[in-house]
Enzyme design. Sequence first.
Site, PDB file in Angstrom:
ATOM      1  N   GLU A   1      87.479 -43.092  11.698  1.00  0.00           N
ATOM      2  CA  GLU A   1      88.634 -43.315  11.227  1.00  0.00           C
ATOM      3  C   GLU A   1      89.723 -43.276  12.075  1.00  0.00           C
ATOM      4  O   GLU A   1      90.646 -43.910  11.965  1.00  0.00           O
ATOM      5  CB  GLU A   1      88.816 -43.030   9.717  1.00  0.00           C
ATOM      6  CG  GLU A   1      90.051 -43.643   9.229  1.00  0.00           C
ATOM      7  CD  GLU A   1      90.179 -43.111   7.748  1.00  0.00           C
ATOM      8  OE1 GLU A   1      91.340 -43.100   7.285  1.00  0.00           O
ATOM      9  OE2 GLU A   1      89.162 -43.081   6.777  1.00  0.00           O
ATOM     10  N   LYS A   2      89.530 -42.281  13.081  1.00  0.00           N
ATOM     11  CA  LYS A   2      90.659 -41.799  13.869  1.00  0.00           C
ATOM     12  C   LYS A   2      89.889 -41.210  15.016  1.00  0.00           C
ATOM     13  O   LYS A   2      88.655 -40.857  15.159  1.00  0.00           O
ATOM     14  CB  LYS A   2      91.642 -40.985  13.250  1.00  0.00           C
ATOM     15  CG  LYS A   2      90.983 -39.633  12.588  1.00  0.00           C
ATOM     16  CD  LYS A   2      92.183 -39.048  11.701  1.00  0.00           C
ATOM     17  CE  LYS A   2      92.602 -39.709  10.486  1.00  0.00           C
ATOM     18  NZ  LYS A   2      91.663 -39.732   9.406  1.00  0.00           N
TER      19      LYS A   2
ATOM     20  N   ASP B   1      86.737 -41.791   6.608  1.00  0.00           N
ATOM     21  CA  ASP B   1      86.857 -40.514   5.637  1.00  0.00           C
ATOM     22  C   ASP B   1      86.156 -40.667   4.332  1.00  0.00           C
ATOM     23  O   ASP B   1      86.039 -41.890   3.791  1.00  0.00           O
ATOM     24  CB  ASP B   1      88.637 -40.362   5.309  1.00  0.00           C
ATOM     25  CG  ASP B   1      89.458 -39.832   6.430  1.00  0.00           C
ATOM     26  OD1 ASP B   1      88.721 -39.564   7.509  1.00  0.00           O
ATOM     27  OD2 ASP B   1      90.362 -40.108   6.528  1.00  0.00           O
TER      28      ASP B   1
ATOM     29  N   ASP C   1      86.110 -41.300   1.251  1.00  0.00           N
ATOM     30  CA  ASP C   1      86.814 -41.633   0.017  1.00  0.00           C
ATOM     31  C   ASP C   1      87.020 -43.158  -0.047  1.00  0.00           C
ATOM     32  O   ASP C   1      86.034 -43.769   0.958  1.00  0.00           O
ATOM     33  CB  ASP C   1      88.359 -41.103  -0.037  1.00  0.00           C
ATOM     34  CG  ASP C   1      89.130 -41.286   1.184  1.00  0.00           C
ATOM     35  OD1 ASP C   1      88.833 -42.304   1.921  1.00  0.00           O
ATOM     36  OD2 ASP C   1      90.344 -40.646   1.405  1.00  0.00           O
TER      37      ASP C   1
ATOM     38  N   TYR D   1      88.438 -31.273   4.540  1.00  0.00           N
ATOM     39  CA  TYR D   1      89.240 -32.627   4.423  1.00  0.00           C
ATOM     40  C   TYR D   1      90.597 -32.293   3.313  1.00  0.00           C
ATOM     41  O   TYR D   1      90.233 -32.034   2.176  1.00  0.00           O
ATOM     42  CB  TYR D   1      88.129 -33.533   3.692  1.00  0.00           C
ATOM     43  CG  TYR D   1      88.786 -34.938   3.497  1.00  0.00           C
ATOM     44  CD1 TYR D   1      89.048 -35.795   4.560  1.00  0.00           C
ATOM     45  CD2 TYR D   1      88.800 -35.650   2.293  1.00  0.00           C
ATOM     46  CE1 TYR D   1      89.752 -37.008   4.770  1.00  0.00           C
ATOM     47  CE2 TYR D   1      89.304 -36.775   2.129  1.00  0.00           C
ATOM     48  CZ  TYR D   1      89.782 -37.552   3.347  1.00  0.00           C
ATOM     49  OH  TYR D   1      90.450 -38.861   3.217  1.00  0.00           O
TER      50      TYR D   1
ATOM     51  N   ARG E   1      92.374 -35.023   1.894  1.00  0.00           N
ATOM     52  CA  ARG E   1      92.952 -36.012   0.962  1.00  0.00           C
ATOM     53  C   ARG E   1      91.974 -36.164  -0.161  1.00  0.00           C
ATOM     54  O   ARG E   1      91.501 -37.181  -0.831  1.00  0.00           O
ATOM     55  CB  ARG E   1      92.837 -37.418   1.524  1.00  0.00           C
ATOM     56  CG  ARG E   1      94.148 -37.778   2.522  1.00  0.00           C
ATOM     57  CD  ARG E   1      94.005 -39.008   3.319  1.00  0.00           C
ATOM     58  NE  ARG E   1      94.987 -38.907   4.123  1.00  0.00           N
ATOM     59  CZ  ARG E   1      95.221 -38.595   5.369  1.00  0.00           C
ATOM     60  NH1 ARG E   1      94.382 -37.740   5.827  1.00  0.00           N
ATOM     61  NH2 ARG E   1      96.494 -38.848   6.152  1.00  0.00           N
TER      62      ARG E   1
END
Length: 772
Positions: free
Chosen positions: A7-8, A104, A106, A323, A325
């Site tokens: 994701e990044k 991530d 989620d 993590y 979030r």
Amino acid sequence: MRLFIAEKPSMAREISKCLPEIKNIQKRNGYFIQGDDVVTWVVGHVLHQAEPGDYDDKYIRWRPQDLPIVPTEWKLLVTDSSRQQFETVKDLIGKADIIVNAGDPDREGQLLVDEVLYFVGNTKPVQRILLNALDEKSVKSALGDLRDNKDFHNLYQSALARARADWLIGMNLSRAYTLSERYKGNKVTLPIGRVKTPTLALVVRRERELADFKPVDYFTVKILYTHENGTFWATWQPKDEQKGLDPDGRLINKDVAESLVQGLSASPSGIIKSVTKSKKKDPQRLPLSLSSLQVLAGKAYSYDPQTVLDTAQKLYEKKLTTYPRSDCEYLPPNQYGDRIAILSNLAQSGDEKLSAWAQGANQGIKSRAWNEKKITAHHAIIPTTVACNVNSLSQAERNIYFLISQAYIAQFYGEHVYEQTKIIVDQCEEEFVANGRVVIEEGWKSLYKRQKSKVNSEGDEPDLTDDRGAESGPKKDAIEEADHLPAVKKNDDVEYTDSSIEAKQTKPPSRFTPSTLLQAMKEIHKFVKNEELKKQLKAVSGIGTEATRANIIDELISRGFMKTSGKKQVLSPTDTGYLLVDALPDELLYPDETAVWEERLALMSEGEDTLESFLKDQIQFLQHLIDKLGFDKQVSRDQMMPNVVRTISNQNSKRPMDANSVNLKDLPECPSCKKGRLQQRNGKFGAFLGCTNYPSCRYTQPVDGGNDRNTSADLEVPEESKQYVCPRCKKGYFVKQQLRGRTTWVCSNRSACKTQCMDVEGVPSIYVNQNK
């Protein structure tokens, strides 16, 4: 070739370092090469939803006959700022033999990568890696436990449903209610969001509760009783039928209290009616989710939610915490073994309190937090096995790390054990209650005693023992608990010795702060309008997500719908916020509908609801609200202001709104920005001068000499006007007046309130929607 799509970049870098058979990692433009593995990234949403005008040029103009706009085939477009990285990822997908979704762990992380794979038409096999931390041990463990990405298809469907529902609500209802207001002469644009709007409405309703609040004086009666083993105070419990009580059961007549005391002193003998003793235990508080961390940090340090999230993200990227979030407060049992290394590191962290607590921890305790059944794609936020020297952290990082570590260490302290005693005295056929609480074992709460070294921005010592917060509104006083009560038993005699009549006053509800508003979003069942939904929605994790709530609050502030003030950053609505809320129906203002949708999205993640069914119901909801506006009964299109149908969406768009058809050079210069011109506009509460450089400049001023009559004198209120209470001052009524040759409704309280609005078929425009 195996391709990981993270994701990044930071996550991609850590994955590449932990791949097997480590060789020289080659850094290329947009990806890493490690042997036969390639790791790239998507930098957030490289794709975005197409706007209505991208589906059909006719939708560029806002017209009621086009609503609702519902795409038959949903389109995604490549985000301009991410086009280069998208092309890199697309090229690598074409070369790969197998792909690993490394978003991530989620709902949004699943969507970010899956939507790219669907967009490019990928047919290669896809696996899923779930990274809850970026330290080497966690990454290698996750690499050894790759899943089939098909197992997470329901999570992707849920994220897709959320994105499309937000588009349907935002694009359609923003147009519908903006057009409805402009037909009434109000030159406004009303951006409506599925989660933002009910969140703003919470703040507006709380502010109006405060404005309407009238403190109530009431009295409590306490009696000092003497028993052969000692004395104790007991509080009078009036019967429901007792005279002098208000609807909430508070005594508001002091004469009743004084008469009661006189009667008791005249007949001082009482008897112990009952004695109840119970040994109770408070289990260890759970480790932290993002929301509970944000609320806790708001109480302790007055940090706003976005600051907490940003700081937790930095700690995560430094591999010091897991993590950030996460919406989960539980831990997987297979990580129980890490406690030895984590507690050892905390004992040497450089923080005096963390060190002492870690050394005093009982590593043999296994709290309720270790529960596999409660784990979803991620677990609670905890310290990793990477050693941390807190002196190397910024102050904010150190404080957030402290709270995360404190909650983790608490799992290795015993339960808080206490004995609770309740004594009921009967005297003169009245009941008096005394409660006592004696701590037997402090347990984990010894870590959460008020700490003078940890003070908030106001210098107060934060109470961190409870992160749940208080419900809104004044409450009836609870009976105070004594530290010690004498040993008594049922039917013992007691003697009236003294009395106390305490005068008290009800307190208004507290204004929201960013952290308590976030907590309200998470505990949204407390604020629903339909009481029957409360129990159903209690199990739902509120409105919004752990990752988006802070951003929603920040956006409402940055867009000028509410503002913060003071050291505690208390929130209050702006005039624009009031205007938006006053223009909308309850279906959009109360969280009932949105909370039900969140419940359905959660069910969809588990495969118990479908995308098609969910969107079908969304469209029916849209049609219902659009029909309520009754566009067919409004002014015809030919009578509308020329610029109404030419308004361009300022939501998710860079296209500016059309200027009014006047010569701007003839207008006075804006004294604030010196760039725009002051142009007369009709707002919800009457005419005003506003800068044409809006929204860059928000300067406004009253219209001088705008009325044809003296506006300082209060008006007589005809009987037919008493049904139209002024929504701003709540004291006057709308009275029909002829101003500038047309019918207008103005507040009768003219000396203090200048509110006015248009006339729509004999009704104030503010009340049109309410009367449909």
